[in-house]
Design a protein around this motif. Structure first.
Motif, short mmCIF file in Angstrom:
data_model
loop_
_atom_site.label_atom_id
_atom_site.label_comp_id
_atom_site.label_asym_id
_atom_site.label_seq_id
_atom_site.Cartn_x
_atom_site.Cartn_y
_atom_site.Cartn_z
N VAL A 211 0.81 -1.22 0.00
CA VAL A 211 0.00 0.00 0.00
C VAL A 211 0.84 1.27 0.00
CG1 VAL A 211 -0.19 0.07 2.53
CG2 VAL A 211 -2.00 1.08 1.12
N LEU A 212 2.10 1.18 0.39
CA LEU A 212 2.93 2.37 0.48
C LEU A 212 3.06 3.06 -0.88
CD1 LEU A 212 5.79 1.04 2.79
CD2 LEU A 212 3.91 2.54 3.45
N ASP A 213 2.96 4.39 -0.85
CA ASP A 213 3.12 5.22 -2.06
C ASP A 213 2.02 5.01 -3.10
OD1 ASP A 213 5.60 6.52 -1.25
OD2 ASP A 213 6.54 4.58 -1.57
N THR A 214 0.87 4.52 -2.67
CA THR A 214 -0.26 4.40 -3.59
C THR A 214 -1.12 5.66 -3.50
OG1 THR A 214 -1.56 3.27 -1.87
CG2 THR A 214 -0.33 1.89 -3.43
N PRO A 215 -1.91 5.94 -4.55
CA PRO A 215 -2.76 7.14 -4.53
C PRO A 215 -3.82 7.07 -3.44
CG PRO A 215 -2.56 6.23 -6.76
CD PRO A 215 -1.99 5.21 -5.82
N SER A 216 -4.43 8.22 -3.16
CA SER A 216 -5.50 8.26 -2.16
C SER A 216 -6.67 7.41 -2.61
CB SER A 216 -5.96 9.71 -1.94
OG SER A 216 -6.50 10.23 -3.14
N GLU A 217 -7.42 6.87 -1.64
CA GLU A 217 -8.57 6.03 -1.93
C GLU A 217 -9.73 6.45 -1.04
OE1 GLU A 217 -7.64 1.75 -2.22
OE2 GLU A 217 -5.53 2.33 -2.34
N THR A 218 -10.91 6.44 -1.63
CA THR A 218 -12.10 6.97 -0.95
C THR A 218 -12.37 6.27 0.37
OG1 THR A 218 -13.07 7.51 -3.10
CG2 THR A 218 -14.57 7.41 -1.22
N GLY A 219 -12.17 4.94 0.41
CA GLY A 219 -12.49 4.20 1.63
C GLY A 219 -11.72 4.70 2.84
N PHE A 220 -10.47 5.04 2.66
CA PHE A 220 -9.64 5.54 3.76
C PHE A 220 -9.96 7.02 4.05
CE2 PHE A 220 -7.29 2.05 1.83
CZ PHE A 220 -7.01 1.27 2.95
N ASP A 221 -10.19 7.80 2.99
CA ASP A 221 -10.48 9.22 3.19
C ASP A 221 -11.78 9.43 3.95
OD1 ASP A 221 -8.16 9.85 1.86
OD2 ASP A 221 -9.13 10.25 -0.06
N ARG A 222 -12.76 8.57 3.71
CA ARG A 222 -14.02 8.68 4.45
C ARG A 222 -13.80 8.47 5.95
NH1 ARG A 222 -17.80 5.20 0.27
NH2 ARG A 222 -18.34 6.92 -1.14
N ILE A 223 -12.93 7.55 6.28
CA ILE A 223 -12.68 7.26 7.70
C ILE A 223 -12.02 8.45 8.38
CG2 ILE A 223 -11.38 5.80 9.30
CD1 ILE A 223 -11.87 3.47 7.32
N THR A 224 -10.99 9.02 7.75
CA THR A 224 -10.31 10.16 8.38
C THR A 224 -11.23 11.38 8.45
OG1 THR A 224 -9.28 10.63 6.23
CG2 THR A 224 -7.95 9.44 7.85
N GLU A 225 -12.10 11.56 7.48
CA GLU A 225 -13.05 12.67 7.55
C GLU A 225 -14.06 12.46 8.68
OE1 GLU A 225 -12.86 15.47 6.37
OE2 GLU A 225 -11.61 15.36 4.59
N LEU A 226 -14.43 11.19 8.91
CA LEU A 226 -15.31 10.89 10.05
C LEU A 226 -14.62 11.22 11.36
CD1 LEU A 226 -17.03 7.50 9.09
CD2 LEU A 226 -18.18 9.65 9.65
N VAL A 227 -13.35 10.89 11.46
CA VAL A 227 -12.60 11.21 12.69
C VAL A 227 -12.63 12.72 12.93
CG1 VAL A 227 -10.32 11.22 13.76
CG2 VAL A 227 -11.11 9.18 12.56
N ARG A 228 -12.35 13.48 11.90
CA ARG A 228 -12.34 14.95 12.05
C ARG A 228 -13.71 15.47 12.46
NH1 ARG A 228 -9.34 18.72 7.95
NH2 ARG A 228 -10.89 18.03 6.43
N SER A 229 -14.74 14.92 11.85
CA SER A 229 -16.10 15.41 12.12
C SER A 229 -16.58 15.01 13.51
CB SER A 229 -17.06 14.87 11.06
OG SER A 229 -18.39 15.21 11.34
N ILE A 230 -16.42 13.76 13.88
CA ILE A 230 -16.97 13.26 15.14
C ILE A 230 -16.16 13.75 16.34
CG2 ILE A 230 -17.45 11.17 16.48
CD1 ILE A 230 -17.98 9.73 13.81
N LEU A 231 -14.83 13.76 16.20
CA LEU A 231 -13.99 14.18 17.32
C LEU A 231 -13.71 15.69 17.31
CD1 LEU A 231 -13.55 11.04 17.32
CD2 LEU A 231 -11.29 11.52 18.25
N GLY A 232 -14.08 16.37 16.24
CA GLY A 232 -13.89 17.81 16.17
C GLY A 232 -12.43 18.23 16.15
N VAL A 233 -11.61 17.49 15.38
CA VAL A 233 -10.18 17.82 15.28
C VAL A 233 -9.89 18.31 13.86
CG1 VAL A 233 -9.43 16.21 17.07
CG2 VAL A 233 -9.63 15.41 14.71
N PRO A 234 -8.87 19.16 13.70
CA PRO A 234 -8.55 19.65 12.36
C PRO A 234 -7.77 18.68 11.51
CG PRO A 234 -7.09 20.65 13.98
CD PRO A 234 -8.10 19.85 14.75
#
Length: 331
Positions: A21-44
């Motif tokens: 997985v190293l050095d592969t392009p961004s993928e929606t499945g992972f980006d959705r998770i990190t956006e959820l973290v930002r939204s639910i925990l209120g972190v930048p």
């Protein structure tokens, strides 16, 4: 009692390498998770961080301007050394991190919560983290949410690995092969590292299916994939792009050596009797295309190799054709 899987670095790296997985392009499945973290925990900032041998690489990193950092400054390198969540309420008050450049400069980390990404066989390959630029407390409910989302990251990695392999041949799937091509393109753009693509398909494959049946056709496809896997270098990648069409990605290989490699593959396939009922001999045709700035995407590079493959077919099959340098003008 020391957990041996937390200290076995070669085995941990092997577990990470299996995901490719190293050095592969961004993928929606992972980006959705990190956006959820930002939204639910209120972190930048949130990141899926993977700890390589000497760097921290981010598969997803909304809120961060960089895609990697040295390993020796990574908060997540501390996180992978334990099973429990790692929480830092104020990095400037923590002796481990008070003079860390990620704290004293961009992105100005002040608080951090990281959940180790534990593989099914028990190795921590990275972490899912929530990062703030101000001191803060992470409550038990937020940590529980982060743990559940970290488990989803590992599930995504597992699903990604399954989806990367063709079930009949074990070769890379089309999606995974294109991802490898994109990685080679990135290396070419950043460091001018050469790479070449071999595109080939089986001559008169429809005739095999019509005469001997689809099971015989599958056996031929499987046999050719096994032969190519045995002939290729460890750094090469074999992909099944669809039906009887395959690609071989040759990193660090310019056009002349790529054409020579295609000739070796072509001759070896023609000389091999593929076991089955009945045993069969087949030939293949190759299109060869060295990566150039004129075709800077996987789609355009593949199209140029496909044009060369068509030329090989038109020349009588069991043949190799090299892409013309002006081929991009026709795509």
């Amino acid at each position: 009692m020391v957990d041996p899987k937390l200290t076995d670095e070669p085995a941990r790296m092997a577990a990470l390498d299996r995901y490719d997985v190293l050095d592969t392009p961004s993928e929606t499945g992972f980006d959705r998770i990190t956006e959820l973290v930002r939204s639910i925990l209120g972190v930048p900032i949130s990141a899926v961080s993977l700890i390589d041998k000497d760097r921290q690489w981010f598969k997803s990193h909304p809120g961060l301007a960089v895609s990697e950092t040295p390993r020796d400054v990574a908060f997540c390198d501390h996180s992978i050394r334990q099973r429990a969540p790692m929480v830092v309420n104020d990095a400037r008050e923590d002796a481990r991190f008070s003079d860390n450049p990620l704290v004293t400069g961009d992105p100005n980390i002040r608080s951090y919560a990281g959940i180790p990404l534990e593989t099914p066989d028990g190795y921590n390959i990275g972490s899912l983290c929530a990062i703030d630029t101000v001191p803060r407390q992470f409550d038990p409910g937020q940590i529980a949410i982060l743990k559940n989302l970290a488990a989803l990251v590992v599930e995504q990695l597992e699903l990604r690995r399954i989806a990367e392999r063709d079930h009949l041949t074990g070769a890379l799937s089309r999606r995974a092969f294109l991802s490898e091509m994109n990685r080679a393109i990135a290396l070419f753009e950043r460091h001018e590292r050469p790479a070449s693509l071999l595109l080939f398909d089986i001559d008169h494959f429809k005739r095999i299916n019509d005469t001997h049946g689809h099971p015989a056709g599958d056996q031929v496809i499987r046999g050719i994939a096994q032969l190519c896997t045995g002939l290729q270098r460890p750094s090469d990648s074999l992909g099944r792009l669809g039906g009887e069409e395959f690609g071989i990605l040759l990193p660090e290989t310019a056009e002349e050596d790529a054409a020579s490699a295609a000739q070796r593959f072509c001759e070896a396939i023609a000389a091999t009797e593929i076991p089955g009922t009945p045993p069969l001999r087949v030939t293949v045709s190759f299109g060869v295309a060295e990566l150039r700035g004129d075709w800077p995407t996987s789609e355009s590079w593949l199209a140029v190799a496909d044009m060369a493959l068509y030329e090989a077919k038109r020349s009588g099959r069991n043949w190799i054709a090299v892409a013309r340098h002006d081929a991009s003008h026709a795509t």
